[in-house]
Motif scaffolding. Sequence first.
Motif, PDB file in Angstrom:
ATOM      1  N   GLY A  49      49.456  43.363  42.411  1.00  0.00           N
ATOM      2  CA  GLY A  49      48.797  42.060  42.356  1.00  0.00           C
ATOM      3  C   GLY A  49      47.404  42.084  42.943  1.00  0.00           C
ATOM      4  O   GLY A  49      46.497  41.396  42.477  1.00  0.00           O
ATOM      5  N   PRO A  53      43.925  43.193  37.374  1.00  0.00           N
ATOM      6  CA  PRO A  53      42.795  42.423  36.844  1.00  0.00           C
ATOM      7  C   PRO A  53      42.836  40.970  37.311  1.00  0.00           C
ATOM      8  O   PRO A  53      43.893  40.418  37.594  1.00  0.00           O
ATOM      9  N   GLU A  54      41.660  40.369  37.386  1.00  0.00           N
ATOM     10  CA  GLU A  54      41.573  38.965  37.805  1.00  0.00           C
ATOM     11  C   GLU A  54      41.895  38.050  36.630  1.00  0.00           C
ATOM     12  O   GLU A  54      41.821  38.438  35.465  1.00  0.00           O
ATOM     13  N   SER A  55      42.251  36.818  36.963  1.00  0.00           N
ATOM     14  CA  SER A  55      42.559  35.829  35.939  1.00  0.00           C
ATOM     15  C   SER A  55      41.706  34.596  36.183  1.00  0.00           C
ATOM     16  O   SER A  55      41.423  34.227  37.321  1.00  0.00           O
ATOM     17  N   GLN A  56      41.320  33.916  35.114  1.00  0.00           N
ATOM     18  CA  GLN A  56      40.542  32.700  35.279  1.00  0.00           C
ATOM     19  C   GLN A  56      41.445  31.493  35.512  1.00  0.00           C
ATOM     20  O   GLN A  56      40.982  30.442  35.903  1.00  0.00           O
ATOM     21  N   TYR A  57      42.772  31.682  35.322  1.00  0.00           N
ATOM     22  CA  TYR A  57      43.694  30.566  35.465  1.00  0.00           C
ATOM     23  C   TYR A  57      44.399  30.544  36.822  1.00  0.00           C
ATOM     24  O   TYR A  57      44.846  29.486  37.254  1.00  0.00           O
ATOM     25  N   TYR A  58      44.536  31.693  37.467  1.00  0.00           N
ATOM     26  CA  TYR A  58      45.271  31.782  38.731  1.00  0.00           C
ATOM     27  C   TYR A  58      44.404  32.417  39.803  1.00  0.00           C
ATOM     28  O   TYR A  58      43.568  33.285  39.528  1.00  0.00           O
ATOM     29  N   THR A  59      44.643  32.023  41.043  1.00  0.00           N
ATOM     30  CA  THR A  59      43.916  32.622  42.162  1.00  0.00           C
ATOM     31  C   THR A  59      44.517  33.987  42.477  1.00  0.00           C
ATOM     32  O   THR A  59      45.634  34.313  42.061  1.00  0.00           O
ATOM     33  N   ARG A  60      43.774  34.779  43.240  1.00  0.00           N
ATOM     34  CA  ARG A  60      44.253  36.113  43.621  1.00  0.00           C
ATOM     35  C   ARG A  60      45.527  35.981  44.471  1.00  0.00           C
ATOM     36  O   ARG A  60      46.464  36.759  44.326  1.00  0.00           O
ATOM     37  N   ILE A  63      48.545  35.364  42.252  1.00  0.00           N
ATOM     38  CA  ILE A  63      48.927  36.586  41.533  1.00  0.00           C
ATOM     39  C   ILE A  63      49.652  37.551  42.464  1.00  0.00           C
ATOM     40  O   ILE A  63      50.695  38.112  42.114  1.00  0.00           O
TER      41      ILE A  63
END
Length: 113
Positions: A49, A53-60, A63
Amino acid sequence: MSSVPNNTPESASPEPSRKERMTIRRAPNLLAFLITGMILGAVAGFLFGLLGPESQYYTRGAIVGFFLVIGLLIGAAAGSVVSLIIDRLSVKRRRNVTAQIDDVRESRDRPGS
């Protein structure tokens, strides 16, 4: 003279030792395998996690938390499967032995006396 029974070990009739057949096998500790699997799964999920890769919908943090929980569950399942496999192997490697059982308690320690 008194009529009190003498309960000293010398006066008690010695019980003969008896032999008994027993099965010996080494069984794994299920809890230790579960905890180890959960720890390894949590570390793997945390790293996956964190380094994924990062997501634009969820915070780090979301994840990392999601993969941490998934890693815990998968690790617990894997640990229990490994424990069951080792338990099955220990059943195949069991030994039958004859043990000599000696009663070392004194007569006053025996129930019913």
